[in-house]
Design a protein around this motif. Sequence first.
Motif, PDB file in Angstrom:
ATOM      1  N   ASP A 456       0.810  -1.216   0.000  1.00  0.00           N
ATOM      2  CA  ASP A 456       0.000   0.000   0.000  1.00  0.00           C
ATOM      3  C   ASP A 456       0.844   1.267   0.000  1.00  0.00           C
ATOM      4  OD1 ASP A 456      -2.550  -1.140  -0.074  1.00  0.00           O
ATOM      5  OD2 ASP A 456      -2.503  -1.574   2.066  1.00  0.00           O
ATOM      6  N   SER A 457       2.157   1.123   0.091  1.00  0.00           N
ATOM      7  CA  SER A 457       3.043   2.278   0.081  1.00  0.00           C
ATOM      8  C   SER A 457       4.417   1.825  -0.386  1.00  0.00           C
ATOM      9  CB  SER A 457       3.156   2.895   1.480  1.00  0.00           C
ATOM     10  OG  SER A 457       3.832   1.998   2.357  1.00  0.00           O
ATOM     11  N   PRO A 458       5.243   2.762  -0.868  1.00  0.00           N
ATOM     12  CA  PRO A 458       6.605   2.367  -1.243  1.00  0.00           C
ATOM     13  C   PRO A 458       7.414   1.902  -0.036  1.00  0.00           C
ATOM     14  CG  PRO A 458       6.335   4.756  -1.385  1.00  0.00           C
ATOM     15  CD  PRO A 458       4.975   4.183  -1.169  1.00  0.00           C
ATOM     16  N   GLN A 459       7.097   2.469   1.125  1.00  0.00           N
ATOM     17  CA  GLN A 459       7.782   2.025   2.341  1.00  0.00           C
ATOM     18  C   GLN A 459       7.475   0.556   2.631  1.00  0.00           C
ATOM     19  OE1 GLN A 459       6.044   4.846   2.045  1.00  0.00           O
ATOM     20  NE2 GLN A 459       7.062   6.556   3.073  1.00  0.00           N
ATOM     21  N   GLU A 460       6.209   0.154   2.454  1.00  0.00           N
ATOM     22  CA  GLU A 460       5.842  -1.239   2.694  1.00  0.00           C
ATOM     23  C   GLU A 460       6.506  -2.148   1.671  1.00  0.00           C
ATOM     24  OE1 GLU A 460       1.914  -4.183   2.972  1.00  0.00           O
ATOM     25  OE2 GLU A 460       1.662  -2.067   2.424  1.00  0.00           O
ATOM     26  N   GLY A 501       5.508  10.773  -2.255  1.00  0.00           N
ATOM     27  CA  GLY A 501       5.201  11.267  -0.916  1.00  0.00           C
ATOM     28  C   GLY A 501       6.484  11.615  -0.186  1.00  0.00           C
ATOM     29  N   TRP A 503       8.740   9.422   0.616  1.00  0.00           N
ATOM     30  CA  TRP A 503       9.718   8.362   0.312  1.00  0.00           C
ATOM     31  C   TRP A 503      10.438   8.715  -0.979  1.00  0.00           C
ATOM     32  CZ3 TRP A 503      10.444   5.014  -3.832  1.00  0.00           C
ATOM     33  CH2 TRP A 503      11.227   3.873  -3.609  1.00  0.00           C
ATOM     34  N   TYR A 608       3.418  -2.316  -6.149  1.00  0.00           N
ATOM     35  CA  TYR A 608       2.853  -1.081  -5.591  1.00  0.00           C
ATOM     36  C   TYR A 608       2.532  -0.144  -6.740  1.00  0.00           C
ATOM     37  CZ  TYR A 608       2.686   3.659  -3.815  1.00  0.00           C
ATOM     38  OH  TYR A 608       2.295   4.948  -3.566  1.00  0.00           O
ATOM     39  N   THR A 610       1.376   3.929  -7.686  1.00  0.00           N
ATOM     40  CA  THR A 610       1.277   5.293  -7.167  1.00  0.00           C
ATOM     41  C   THR A 610      -0.154   5.815  -7.224  1.00  0.00           C
ATOM     42  OG1 THR A 610       1.780   6.195  -9.357  1.00  0.00           O
ATOM     43  CG2 THR A 610       3.637   5.815  -7.863  1.00  0.00           C
ATOM     44  N   GLU A 612      -4.192   5.521  -6.446  1.00  0.00           N
ATOM     45  CA  GLU A 612      -5.046   4.896  -5.437  1.00  0.00           C
ATOM     46  C   GLU A 612      -6.068   3.941  -6.056  1.00  0.00           C
ATOM     47  OE1 GLU A 612      -8.056   6.067  -1.717  1.00  0.00           O
ATOM     48  OE2 GLU A 612      -7.063   7.636  -2.899  1.00  0.00           O
ATOM     49  N   ARG A 615      -4.388   0.737  -6.839  1.00  0.00           N
ATOM     50  CA  ARG A 615      -4.102  -0.083  -5.652  1.00  0.00           C
ATOM     51  C   ARG A 615      -5.349  -0.824  -5.194  1.00  0.00           C
ATOM     52  NH1 ARG A 615      -1.255   4.602  -4.128  1.00  0.00           N
ATOM     53  NH2 ARG A 615      -2.814   5.192  -2.565  1.00  0.00           N
TER      54      ARG A 615
END
Length: 625
Positions: A456-460, A501, A503, A608, A610, A612, A615
């Motif tokens: 759900d995010s680039p961090q994840e 965002g 990241w 992932y 970008t 929504e 996703r």
Amino acid sequence: MTLLRTSAKRVAGIAHPDSLVEQLLEQMLFTTGRRASEAERKSWGRSLPVFARDLVDAGLGDVEMLIEYHLPLTSQRADVVLAGVHPNTGAPSYVVVELKQWSSAYRFEGSPELVEVPGMPGGPKLHPVAQVKGYCDYLADFARAIEDQPDALAGMAYLHNATDPSTVSDLRAFPTGVTGRLFTGADRADMLAFLQSRLSADSAGHAAGDTLMRSAVAPSQQLLKVAAAEVRDRPQFHLLGNQQLAVDLVLHNVEQARSADSKRVVVVTGGPGSGKSVIALSLVGELARRGRTVLHATGSRSFTQTLRKVAGHRAPRVQKMFKYFNQFMTAERNGLDVLVLDEAHRIRETSVDRYTKAELRTDRPQIDELVAAARVPVFLLDEHQIVRPGEMGSLEQIQQHAQSLGLDVQHVHLGEQFRCGGSEEYVLWVKQLLGLEEGGPVPWKGDPQFDVRVADSPQELEHLLSQQAERGYGARMTAGYCWPWSDAHKDGTLVPDVVIGDWSRPWNVKGDRRVGDAPPSALWATEDGGFDQVGCVYTAQGFEYDWNGVILGPDLVWRDGRFTTVRAANRDPDFKNTKKIGDVRFDKLVRNVYKILLTRGMVGTVIYSTDEQTRVALRALIKPR
């Protein structure tokens, strides 16, 4: 997974073969997402009942039949694996069986490895003993449960319709052994004796089958890990089915072309990880060992430089065997025995670029230069990997050019594939997801051989990949070309251009020199330090890593139940010229880019987007495990 586990007695007792076929059809659709071909249906309905009755007559009716057994880490299937116990030792014993309906077959142009089957289209076939022996060799190295039991495996090809020995006498020239025996309908008594020597009548139950089906799997032999030994020393790769056919066909054509002072063209097509580059390196190594003149060429700077580094690490002369497509403008006609053209989908219209000398600037097609350079040019390609304007290496284009020169083309298609854990289902799902294949998009049904996740995010995404790296797996992140790509700072640090965002990460290095801990561009996929940058299609294409993280940029978004492309969001300078690249062409190229990025992983892929809406759609299509 194996389509059906049953006993010989049950198969032999089925009153109507159609009932067995229906079971297999239903299971194939469930496990692979594809329908059986007409040839598969006929084989199941005609060969399996005959073979099962033979087993019953041999007193082996309780032996378990693993029908359409799935070789680990590939999508290749053996017709049948018999699982039971050895009559002498009581230990698990297995017989790999290849069933052929051929009533006659002959050596192709005198070659013992290649077979011509009257009435069967598609050119020469691999000798069935070579095919089944390849399966046994592969299992012996990859199924941990039997790797220390050399006597556990046997193999046989059974031509049950060949009742006249003279119609297949040519096939007897091929060397046989325990893992590769040949039996015909005329040898039925010998075949039954062979099976009785390998399997006990007291083989009831599933213990042996469970042992094989649940076996741990040895790591795959990744291309670059064994490339050096392959080229300089001896064969390291396991070639299966049409991979071995392609190698044998080229070796045969080399000798035929030399003896007849003629020229032959071979094209090998296949999807990601189907073994095209394995075939290429196998050919380079074997031909060099035979004293034939051979060079390897690609249109990929990353791939060529990596092969030069790996295969020629201690032998600079080996590095000279790896060339680029545009280095044959002045090559002597038929100066080579073989020119192996890997990644041939990257052939360009001409070899002329801004560095070409004035006297060499002509409109001669690059394909003409490559065909002219060798007696046997060998093209290995995947038409779904054409990603740049001006690339034109398709099967049809090669065939047309060869025909214009009066040359025949022999084509081998590689159905099996080894990337993505051997999950043919995943590769098909990706093509359907991107609209490159009909029938999709469809939900991901899952495959025990390959893991697919959504972040759900680039961090994840980065965290999931880092976890896998800590467990000893290789991992890389890639993205669509939707962000600027800056030169490195003067202090030697990379610019974090890929910003989502809060990241951000840099693209891989632009040039041929390491920047800090980041490897040079051509070695991003293979050297330590590459995980901290985001790779693009040009540095990822042709390579593989265990875990694959893919960022879908704003140039590919989900709208109205399918993916659509957004030209304004793409930053690739090669795509900017709208006059040369219309919207339809752009759409196809971008989908091909993401198809390549999504099929680099050997163990799993994390996706992932970008966007929504995209996703949300991915979450609906890919349920958590």
